[in-house]
Scaffold this motif. Sequence first.
Motif, PDB file in Angstrom:
ATOM      1  N   UNK A   3      20.596  -8.332   3.810  1.00 34.02           N
ATOM      2  CA  UNK A   3      19.536  -7.806   4.694  1.00 34.02           C
ATOM      3  C   UNK A   3      18.297  -7.399   3.927  1.00 34.02           C
ATOM      4  N   UNK A  23      14.504  -7.595   5.229  1.00 32.09           N
ATOM      5  CA  UNK A  23      13.920  -6.686   6.236  1.00 32.09           C
ATOM      6  C   UNK A  23      13.344  -5.455   5.569  1.00 32.09           C
ATOM      7  N   UNK A  24      12.398  -5.724   4.646  1.00 30.24           N
ATOM      8  CA  UNK A  24      11.911  -4.625   3.800  1.00 30.24           C
ATOM      9  C   UNK A  24      10.957  -3.715   4.561  1.00 30.24           C
ATOM     10  N   UNK A  25      10.588  -2.699   3.906  1.00 27.43           N
ATOM     11  CA  UNK A  25       9.720  -1.711   4.552  1.00 27.43           C
ATOM     12  C   UNK A  25       8.274  -2.007   4.224  1.00 27.43           C
ATOM     13  N   UNK A  26       7.370  -1.239   4.793  1.00 29.63           N
ATOM     14  CA  UNK A  26       5.934  -1.386   4.516  1.00 29.63           C
ATOM     15  C   UNK A  26       5.622  -0.825   3.133  1.00 29.63           C
ATOM     16  N   UNK A  27       4.581  -1.374   2.514  1.00 29.89           N
ATOM     17  CA  UNK A  27       4.159  -0.832   1.217  1.00 29.89           C
ATOM     18  C   UNK A  27       3.346   0.436   1.451  1.00 29.89           C
ATOM     19  N   UNK A  80      -0.098  -0.344   2.951  1.00 29.68           N
ATOM     20  CA  UNK A  80       0.011  -0.681   4.375  1.00 29.68           C
ATOM     21  C   UNK A  80       0.201   0.583   5.202  1.00 29.68           C
ATOM     22  N   UNK A 140      -3.130   2.318   5.611  1.00 28.89           N
ATOM     23  CA  UNK A 140      -4.005   1.648   6.596  1.00 28.89           C
ATOM     24  C   UNK A 140      -3.514   1.937   8.002  1.00 28.89           C
ATOM     25  N   UNK A 141      -2.188   1.840   8.161  1.00 30.96           N
ATOM     26  CA  UNK A 141      -1.623   2.041   9.491  1.00 30.96           C
ATOM     27  C   UNK A 141      -1.939   3.455   9.997  1.00 30.96           C
ATOM     28  N   UNK A 170      -4.434   5.247   9.194  1.00 29.19           N
ATOM     29  CA  UNK A 170      -5.861   5.339   9.556  1.00 29.19           C
ATOM     30  C   UNK A 170      -6.124   4.704  10.910  1.00 29.19           C
ATOM     31  N   UNK A 171      -5.490   3.563  11.115  1.00 31.46           N
ATOM     32  CA  UNK A 171      -5.660   2.888  12.408  1.00 31.46           C
ATOM     33  C   UNK A 171      -5.222   3.811  13.531  1.00 31.46           C
ATOM     34  N   UNK A 172      -4.109   4.450  13.306  1.00 32.72           N
ATOM     35  CA  UNK A 172      -3.579   5.309  14.371  1.00 32.72           C
ATOM     36  C   UNK A 172      -4.480   6.505  14.613  1.00 32.72           C
ATOM     37  N   UNK A 221      -7.666   6.544  14.227  1.00 23.21           N
ATOM     38  CA  UNK A 221      -8.813   6.021  14.956  1.00 23.21           C
ATOM     39  C   UNK A 221      -8.502   5.877  16.446  1.00 23.21           C
ATOM     40  N   UNK A 222      -7.319   5.333  16.679  1.00 20.17           N
ATOM     41  CA  UNK A 222      -6.895   5.117  18.075  1.00 20.17           C
ATOM     42  C   UNK A 222      -6.821   6.434  18.830  1.00 20.17           C
ATOM     43  N   UNK A 262     -10.220   7.602  19.727  1.00 19.10           N
ATOM     44  CA  UNK A 262     -10.800   6.857  20.846  1.00 19.10           C
ATOM     45  C   UNK A 262     -10.244   7.362  22.166  1.00 19.10           C
TER      46      UNK A 262
END
Lengths: 667, 167
Positions: free
Chosen positions: A485, A488-492, A495, A498-499, A501-503, A505-506, A509
């Motif tokens: 398995x 099925x690695x994890x995010x770096x 990443x 960035x994620x 930050x995106x959240x 921002x959302x 908004x």
Amino acid sequence: MVQYNFKKITVVPPGKDFIDIILSRTQRQTPTVVHKGYAISRIRQFYMRKVRYSQQNFYEKLSTIIDEFPRLDDIHPFYGDLLHVLYNKDHYKLALGQINTARNIIAKISKDYLRLLKYGDSLYRCKCLKVAALGRMCTVVKRISPSLAYLEQIRQHMARLPSIDPNTRTVLICGYPNVGKSSFMNKVTRADVDVQPYAFTTKSLFVGHTDYKYLRYQVIDTPGILDRPFEDRNIIEMCSITALAHLRAAVLFFLDISGSCGYSIAQQAALFHSIKSLFMNKPLVIVCNKTDLQPLEGLSEDDMKLVMDMKAEAMKTITQAGDPNEEGVLLTMSTLTDDGVMAVKNAACERLLEQRVDVKMKSKKMVDCLNRFHVAVPKPRDNKERPICIPPAVLEARANAAAKEKKKLEKDFEQENGGAGVYSTSLKKHYILANDEWKEDILPEILDGHNVADFLDPDILERCEELEREEGLRLEEQAAQDAFEIDGHELTEEQKEILSQIRKKKALLIQEHRMKKRTAESRPIVPRKFDKDRKFTTKRMGRQLSSMGVDPSAAIARSKSRGRKRERSLSRAAADGDDMEVDGQQSNKKLRLRSRSRSKSRAPEEVIPGEGFKDSEQKKKAIKKAKDATRNRNKEARRGEADRVIPTLKPKHLFSGKRTLGKTSRR
Amino acid sequence: MRLEKCWFCSSTIYPGHGIQFVRNDAKIFRFCRSKCHKNFKMKRNPRKVKWTKAYRRLHGKDMTQDSTFEFERKRNRPERYDRNVTEQTLKAIPIITKARHERLKKHISDRQKPGKKKELERDNKELEQDINMLPKKLISNEASAEKTKVKVKVKVVQQQTEDRMEE
């Protein structure tokens, strides 16, 4: 066998109470309602019943008195004489006789009146007869009330008499006052007789019980007797005399040889000789008391001679000529030091028993019984000696048991190891274990939050190994799975950054949008998704409409207005009409009036033909006047008479506070 | 002296702690603390209260069936003491507990697997879709490598499609 128990005699009520009891019972137990209108036979019966009932009650009550009180001639002569001494036989018989007469008189009265009642011709007559009958009965009872009171007193006294059984084995104690009769009684029996250092402490007979040879003896303590003529004796002394005369008992004549009772030995000897006729045919023991003060040997010769005289008299009472038992005749004792008390008791009891057995043997009944008895005794076969035989094995066993060392007890260990408080026994030493070394092992009960006892298992080692094997297999399996398995690695980290930050921002908004929505006050707004560049303006709409050849002014006005109201006014209708027919603005009022439907409303000032107004101006005035006339006068909403009023139901000043004087309503 | 289990939450009760209630039918209820006692008095069912062991077992949160559980069981018959057996037992206890802890960990991680997977998928999707919300320079600075990778991938796909078209 007659039981002499005078405690169960029912209470004799005094005359007044007697009457009350009977009358109230008559009232309660017989019918109480009768009317003039009843048949005369019924009325007669009603009253006859009352008379008969009360007579029966009188009869029963008086009969119980007569039956329950003992008749002096029927009871044992001891009791007969005792009661005579205490209460005077003549008086007693007279009282009972009076009651008997009263009973008969009452019966006769009732018989007479019942006969008269049979001929009663009205309710009144019957009632009078009944009253008279009951009245006469009551009078009779009232007359015997002194007798009733006397009997009640006797009853109370008799209830307290000791329950002496005249026929049983009895030991009787007599002598001068204050010679130690009662103290002997206290020593020998469980009775608690009052002992005081003055004469006539004991004023009546007392009974106690003692045991000798498994038989029960009744011991009677009598009041002291003085040496004086029979007629001069008082009631207290007479009690003793009665007991001496009538009870077939062993008599203990107490002699105070020290003379501390206040009477010399000579006086006591004189008494002995004056009442010796009462000792006939009874085992007599002369008891020399108070030897602690004066031993018998130390008496003077005169006194000794007197004592010996008495002894000689007492010897005569021994019935068996062949066996003159000298020891049981003259005895010495001291109730103070308990010296010889038991000997006196035993001698008295023994002699009494002998005498009673003798009497029984001589009686006729015994002869009948005796020939039935046979005592078997084995005859000797030969001259051979036959001693007791104990088997040698038994003897040996006994010897062994004696020789055997005693088992060492815990107590012995304690003695050896420092005694109590120092030595403490080990509870573990009696454990039964495979190895004795294990006895003192200390082992944990709890390990890492688990009870060790729950894990104990003989084959735990194998099971544990199996578990480890299992665990190894499992780990291998898991390693393989992880390898499979691995994609099925994890995010770096980048990443993730960035994620986040995106959240962020959302979220911003969404918050902004909500703010905007709130300020728009829930008015409909054109969703921006349809108008991103803000191109859909009213100007553009106007341009488009006009290019299509339509007048845009109304549409523009509507879009600017706040929206349509729900009213239904003429002007709106007119406007609508105007919209429909764009050209030709006709305003013919009359034409419209005629064509208008009934439901359509109109302005109040509009003049309708037939109402009688000149023009709308006039009508307006009239309306105003009418309004003024009917205007609600109380425009400022002041309080008036017509207002509904709820008064204060509980005015506080009347219902609270201290009340020093008067009532709350008066203040 | 032994460690008991709380009737309500099944936690271990050390000697001198908690409270116990004996009903008139002689059943003993032990409670580790007043919280459990109060909940019992309120007639709550421990199977329906989230924080109890009973709930967790019933709802598959905890491991219920395992060979390690069979080692520990209450004996109502006293065993005669044997030093060797006791020694072995004392040695075995840590091994057993360790194995059990491992398995429990495994159980929980297995249980959480589907959720983790789903979460990862969601994160990836969001990262892909909403990357444009951030100002470009930020992305270019930090995640240029990542972005280029993505771009490369796209290019490859395009090429492939073009190849097919040609064919």
